[in-house]
Design a protein around this motif. Structure first.
Motif, PDB file in Angstrom:
ATOM      1  N   ILE A  86      10.190   6.092  -3.336  1.00 57.01           N
ATOM      2  CA  ILE A  86       9.809   4.728  -2.934  1.00 57.01           C
ATOM      3  C   ILE A  86      10.342   3.717  -3.951  1.00 57.01           C
ATOM      4  O   ILE A  86      10.898   2.675  -3.579  1.00 57.01           O
ATOM      5  N   ILE A  87      10.195   4.042  -5.227  1.00 54.27           N
ATOM      6  CA  ILE A  87      10.655   3.150  -6.299  1.00 54.27           C
ATOM      7  C   ILE A  87      12.178   3.039  -6.287  1.00 54.27           C
ATOM      8  O   ILE A  87      12.744   1.948  -6.426  1.00 54.27           O
ATOM      9  N   ALA A  88      12.847   4.188  -6.106  1.00 53.55           N
ATOM     10  CA  ALA A  88      14.320   4.186  -6.062  1.00 53.55           C
ATOM     11  C   ALA A  88      14.818   3.350  -4.884  1.00 53.55           C
ATOM     12  O   ALA A  88      15.757   2.554  -5.027  1.00 53.55           O
ATOM     13  N   GLY A  89      14.176   3.519  -3.732  1.00 52.03           N
ATOM     14  CA  GLY A  89      14.566   2.737  -2.558  1.00 52.03           C
ATOM     15  C   GLY A  89      14.355   1.250  -2.783  1.00 52.03           C
ATOM     16  O   GLY A  89      15.201   0.425  -2.411  1.00 52.03           O
ATOM     17  N   PHE A  90      13.239   0.913  -3.422  1.00 51.19           N
ATOM     18  CA  PHE A  90      12.932  -0.492  -3.698  1.00 51.19           C
ATOM     19  C   PHE A  90      13.938  -1.091  -4.680  1.00 51.19           C
ATOM     20  O   PHE A  90      14.378  -2.233  -4.522  1.00 51.19           O
ATOM     21  N   ALA A  91      14.319  -0.311  -5.683  1.00 52.76           N
ATOM     22  CA  ALA A  91      15.305  -0.779  -6.671  1.00 52.76           C
ATOM     23  C   ALA A  91      16.649  -1.062  -5.989  1.00 52.76           C
ATOM     24  O   ALA A  91      17.293  -2.082  -6.267  1.00 52.76           O
ATOM     25  N   LEU A  92      17.051  -0.175  -5.101  1.00 53.41           N
ATOM     26  CA  LEU A  92      18.307  -0.375  -4.362  1.00 53.41           C
ATOM     27  C   LEU A  92      18.209  -1.608  -3.468  1.00 53.41           C
ATOM     28  O   LEU A  92      19.167  -2.378  -3.343  1.00 53.41           O
ATOM     29  N   TYR A  93      17.039  -1.793  -2.859  1.00 55.54           N
ATOM     30  CA  TYR A  93      16.816  -2.934  -1.963  1.00 55.54           C
ATOM     31  C   TYR A  93      16.908  -4.253  -2.737  1.00 55.54           C
ATOM     32  O   TYR A  93      17.550  -5.202  -2.283  1.00 55.54           O
ATOM     33  N   ILE A  94      16.287  -4.310  -3.911  1.00 53.15           N
ATOM     34  CA  ILE A  94      16.344  -5.518  -4.742  1.00 53.15           C
ATOM     35  C   ILE A  94      17.778  -5.799  -5.196  1.00 53.15           C
ATOM     36  O   ILE A  94      18.229  -6.951  -5.196  1.00 53.15           O
TER      37      ILE A  94
END
Length: 325
Positions: A43-51
């Protein structure tokens, strides 16, 4: 006005109908279990990529607006713009970018429309390139799916060539194309008329933004934006223990993205997005149940992402407006 109301009500009714059909094939508890069992690292990795994709979007507008607005201010606008755009159907939220640019930074409507239009042109170029590469790599797809891919790929090749030539030769190429289409009455047919309309809007926007030598930087940033988004989908699917190759994710996610412009989506895209996700990812290697569950799970996570970032953008924009008054 009446027709628009009927269309909106029809979209909502369609969304509810599709939701009913999809949820009748799985247990809602399975969606909850999938969401709660994802390793937080994914979830954190996906959010980092999204940002990161948001920062690149802001950087792209920074170039298109000739570096006249600070990058952090554009980032705040993108946060709100993408949230609104994801909530409203048929990409009608695009207008929020033009409105915020005018209200907060005193840019004209023409500047907002032109920069947004050019950004979307580069999105189409990047998406087309990544989609065509994935088509060449993906193997062992059902014949009926390959026929659909072939049609979409042909359309994307035509659009890709057309837009790239317009980027380099602009008005002169458009006038030649317009004359050719008129000579053979191609402008009287829907595909020809559509290409001319896109061409004219593209040329007008390019002339207003005057990007000059920034073309390569804009193409590169656009490709990176979509690679980050596709990587986000890939990581989230890995977190759901669904293991399909990245090229399959690119292929499937592109199909899902193309449907977001259709005027049949309800609020937030619920129902329609999960249906398209299921229809696309089953031929790409998922079981029917896994496709439905992952479609809902991904959509819910994405909503959390853009609501969180959008809320930050709203707070930051309000602070900016207060300091400038």
């Amino acid at each position: 006005m009446k027709n628009k109301t009927i269309a909106k009500l029809s979209a909502v009714a369609l969304s509810i109908g599709l939701l009913y059909i999809l949820l009748s094939r799985v247990q809602f508890d399975e969606i909850v279990t999938t969401l709660t069992s994802i390793n937080p690292a994914y979830i954190i990795a996906g959010f980092a990529l999204y940002i990161c994709s948001y920062f690149l979007r802001a950087f792209r507008f920074y170039i298109l607006l000739h570096r006249e607005i600070e990058l952090k201010d554009l980032f705040n606008i993108i946060c709100v713009h993408n949230m609104v755009n994801n909530i409203l159907p048929a990409r009608t939220g695009e207008l929020s970018y033009i409105y915020l640019l005018k209200k907060v930074h005193k840019k004209t409507t023409g500047e907002g429309v032109a920069s947004l239009m050019v950004a979307r042109i580069f999105d189409i170029i990047a998406l087309s390139l990544l989609f065509l590469i994935s088509v060449l790599i993906v193997k062992d797809l059902p014949e009926i799916f390959m026929n659909t891919i072939g049609t979409v790929a042909l359309f994307m090749v035509i659009m890709l060539i057309y837009l790239i030539v317009l980027l380099y030769y602009g008005r002169s190429f458009f006038e030649i194309t317009k004359g050719f289409f008129g000579k053979y009455n191609l402008d009287q047919r829907k595909p020809g008329n559509y290409l001319l309309k896109i061409g004219e809007e593209t040329v007008d926007s390019l002339e207003k933004t005057n990007i000059g030598n920034g073309i390569y930087l804009l193409i590169l940033s656009s490709i990176l934006i979509w690679l980050l988004n596709y990587s986000m989908v890939f990581f989230l699917l890995q977190g759901m223990t669904i293991h399909i190759p990245l090229q399959n994710v690119i292929l499937g996610a592109t199909f899902c993205l193309l449907t977001t412009v259709l005027p049949i989506q309800g609020v937030g895209g619920f129902g329609t997005s999960e249906t398209v996700w299921t229809l696309v990812f089953v031929p790409l290697g998922m079981s029917l149940e896994a496709a439905i569950i992952s479609g809902f799970s991904y959509h819910i996570i994405l909503i959390m992402y853009y609501l969180f970032i959008g809320s930050y953008g709203l707070i930051a924009l309000k602070a900016t407006v207060r300091t400038t008054q």
